[in-house]
Motif scaffolding. Structure first.
Motif, short mmCIF file in Angstrom:
data_model
loop_
_atom_site.label_atom_id
_atom_site.label_comp_id
_atom_site.label_asym_id
_atom_site.label_seq_id
_atom_site.Cartn_x
_atom_site.Cartn_y
_atom_site.Cartn_z
N THR A 93 -2.48 9.76 -0.45
CA THR A 93 -2.47 10.16 0.96
C THR A 93 -3.38 9.28 1.79
OG1 THR A 93 -1.98 12.46 0.32
CG2 THR A 93 -2.84 12.08 2.55
N THR A 94 -4.54 8.95 1.24
CA THR A 94 -5.46 8.05 1.95
C THR A 94 -4.83 6.68 2.18
OG1 THR A 94 -7.40 9.17 1.02
CG2 THR A 94 -7.72 6.93 1.85
N LEU A 95 -4.13 6.17 1.16
CA LEU A 95 -3.45 4.88 1.31
C LEU A 95 -2.40 4.94 2.42
CD1 LEU A 95 -2.97 3.81 -2.42
CD2 LEU A 95 -4.24 2.53 -0.69
N SER B 156 0.84 -1.20 0.00
CA SER B 156 0.00 0.00 0.00
C SER B 156 0.87 1.25 0.00
CB SER B 156 -0.92 0.00 1.23
OG SER B 156 -1.79 -1.10 1.22
N HIS C 148 -6.35 14.51 -7.47
CA HIS C 148 -7.06 13.24 -7.22
C HIS C 148 -6.05 12.14 -6.88
CE1 HIS C 148 -9.98 10.01 -7.57
NE2 HIS C 148 -9.16 9.40 -8.40
N GLU D 139 0.88 18.03 -0.07
CA GLU D 139 -0.10 18.83 0.67
C GLU D 139 0.25 20.31 0.69
OE1 GLU D 139 0.02 16.97 4.44
OE2 GLU D 139 -1.26 15.28 3.86
N GLU E 228 -2.38 6.99 5.04
CA GLU E 228 -3.06 7.09 6.33
C GLU E 228 -3.64 5.75 6.77
OE1 GLU E 228 -5.86 10.12 5.44
OE2 GLU E 228 -4.47 11.79 5.82
N GLN E 229 -4.07 4.95 5.80
CA GLN E 229 -4.64 3.65 6.13
C GLN E 229 -3.58 2.63 6.47
OE1 GLN E 229 -6.91 2.82 2.59
NE2 GLN E 229 -8.74 3.91 3.30
N ALA F 164 -4.64 12.78 -3.41
CA ALA F 164 -5.60 12.44 -2.36
C ALA F 164 -5.69 10.93 -2.15
CB ALA F 164 -6.98 13.01 -2.72
N ARG F 165 -5.72 10.18 -3.26
CA ARG F 165 -5.79 8.73 -3.12
C ARG F 165 -4.53 8.18 -2.47
NH1 ARG F 165 -5.19 3.90 -7.10
NH2 ARG F 165 -5.90 2.25 -5.72
N ALA G 79 1.04 4.15 -2.86
CA ALA G 79 0.82 5.54 -2.47
C ALA G 79 1.98 6.42 -2.94
CB ALA G 79 0.66 5.64 -0.96
#
Length: 411
Positions: A277-279, A234, A271, A304, A281-282, A274-275, A238
């Motif tokens: 960054t989400t990966l 992941s 986009h 960011e 954070e997860q 953002a994807r 990312a």
């Protein structure tokens, strides 16, 4: 059809063509050589005749014949066996529908090929080089540039790796549960190197090989879907997404490099950032933090920042220190020195860079001299900075980087 168009097709089809041959013969070395022969044939014919309606079927037919010719030259027994296989293969693959049926589940083919090239009988370097060759479709010259060795040396490594696969009797099958973690580690490293070669080409007259970078992202997406709970996979995905999001702003219309601090950030793909960054954070809360997660977190901090001056260099420096503690390398040391220079001043950055300059194997690394030039320029030593920029320009084989570094020297 241009050579770039042909190369894009080859990169997409190489693992599937090789997989088709490996279903008929376990001789990896011979199969891979046959695939390369088929690509040479395509390079000669496709620009004049056009891309076949079914390029994969075309490549498999040609590669199968090359494999048969090779086997015939070995022994009479191989002649008889492969002749029967050849007739069957030719009958099936002359039609597009038959070829499609024979090659169902492309994703599984590619993933198994990635894992086969990460065979435990190979050294780490051999695993990486073989995968870059057989799956990503990189040339020996491109792989050599990634490892900073002569092309002839890399060609020998690739040949030895193929011979080792043949000698071990490795088959085109999924690895055991016990083998999987180590094999995944190698596959991730391979995809990382592939992406880097695409995002910043080591040579030639263009900075970005977008097709290769996207291929690396596509393969990493496939790997992520196969092992969704693997946090380092992941993190790698990312990292690629956030980094590739800056592509449109990295060069001018004429192909000149635009450094990160001067890029028009409205051109960044928000986009993708953002994807990615989400990966990050997860994946970060899941167990032990790995190097790809840390690199992705660093990329996210850059992504960011709305302006260059908004970049949180202190946090980036802290993350590079963490990365250097778990996965030290000259590249990490280089980036840490730059971050230290941005956080604590150019003199501190030069102090952090000095150990690299004392390493013999880094004397010809143009990025080390470019970083030194940048820090010297910020410190106000224009004469030394000019000399360092010119040295870096002489050492790189990338024409866009040469232009950029010479421009900095002149300025």
């Amino acid at each position: 059809m241009t050579s770039a168009d042909s190369e894009q097709v080859w990169r997409a089809e190489t693992p599937h063509v090789l997989a088709a041959l490996l279903r008929r013969s376990n001789d990896f070395e011979a199969c891979e050589d046959a695939v390369q022969e088929s690509l040479l044939a395509a390079a000669a014919q496709w620009p004049e005749d056009g891309v076949p309606d079914n390029p994969r079927g075309w490549l498999i037919r040609v590669a199968s014949r090359k494999l048969i010719d090779f086997q015939r030259s070995q022994t009479a027994r191989a002649h008889r066996e492969m002749d029967a296989v050849a007739q069957s293969a030719a009958d099936e693959l002359y039609t597009e529908s038959a070829a499609s049926t024979a090659l169902a589940d492309d994703g599984d083919d590619t993933l198994r090929m990635l894992l086969l090239c990460a065979h435990p009988a190979l050294s780490d370097t051999s695993q990486v080089t073989l995968t870059l060759r057989a799956v990503a479709g990189l040339s020996a010259a491109q792989i050599a540039a990634a490892f900073f060795v002569p092309e002839a040396t890399m060609a020998q490594r690739i040949s030895r790796a193929k011979a080792t696969i043949r000698k071990t009797g490795a088959t085109f099958e999924a690895p055991t549960r016990e083998d999987l973690p180590d094999r995944l580690r190698v596959v991730r490293h391979v995809l990382y190197l592939t992406f880097n070669e695409g995002y910043t080409s080591s040579g030639g007259d263009v900075l970005i090989d977008a097709a290769l970078a996207r291929e690396a992202i596509s393969l990493t997406e496939l790997l992520h879907r196969s092992v969704p709970d693997d946090s380092e996979t992941s993190g790698l995905l990312a990292l690629m997404l956030i980094t590739y999001a800056r592509t449109a702003a990295r060069t001018t219309e004429s192909g000149d490099i635009v450094p990160l601090a001067e890029q028009q950030r409205t051109l960044w793909d928000r986009h993708m950032i953002a994807r990615g960054t989400t990966l990050v954070e997860q994946s970060l809360p899941k167990g032990r933090v790995g190097p790809y997660q840390l690199q992705a977190a660093i990329a996210a901090l850059h992504g960011e920042a709305a302006r260059s001056e908004d970049t949180d260099w202190l946090q980036i420096t802290m993350l590079y220190r963490m990365l250097n503690s778990i996965a030290p390398s000259p590249t990490v040391s280089l980036n840490l020195a730059i971050a230290v220079g941005m956080t604590h001043g150019p003199s501190a950055g030069l102090d952090a860079l000095s150990p690299l300059l004392e390493m013999t194997e880094q004397h010809r690394n143009h990025r080390v001299h470019a970083a030194r030039a940048h820090l010297l320029e910020r410190a106000g030593d224009r004469t030394a900075a000019k000399s360092a920029y010119r040295l870096a320009a002489r050492l790189t084989s990338s024409i866009p980087e040469q232009r950029y570094l010479n421009r900095k020297a002149g300025r």
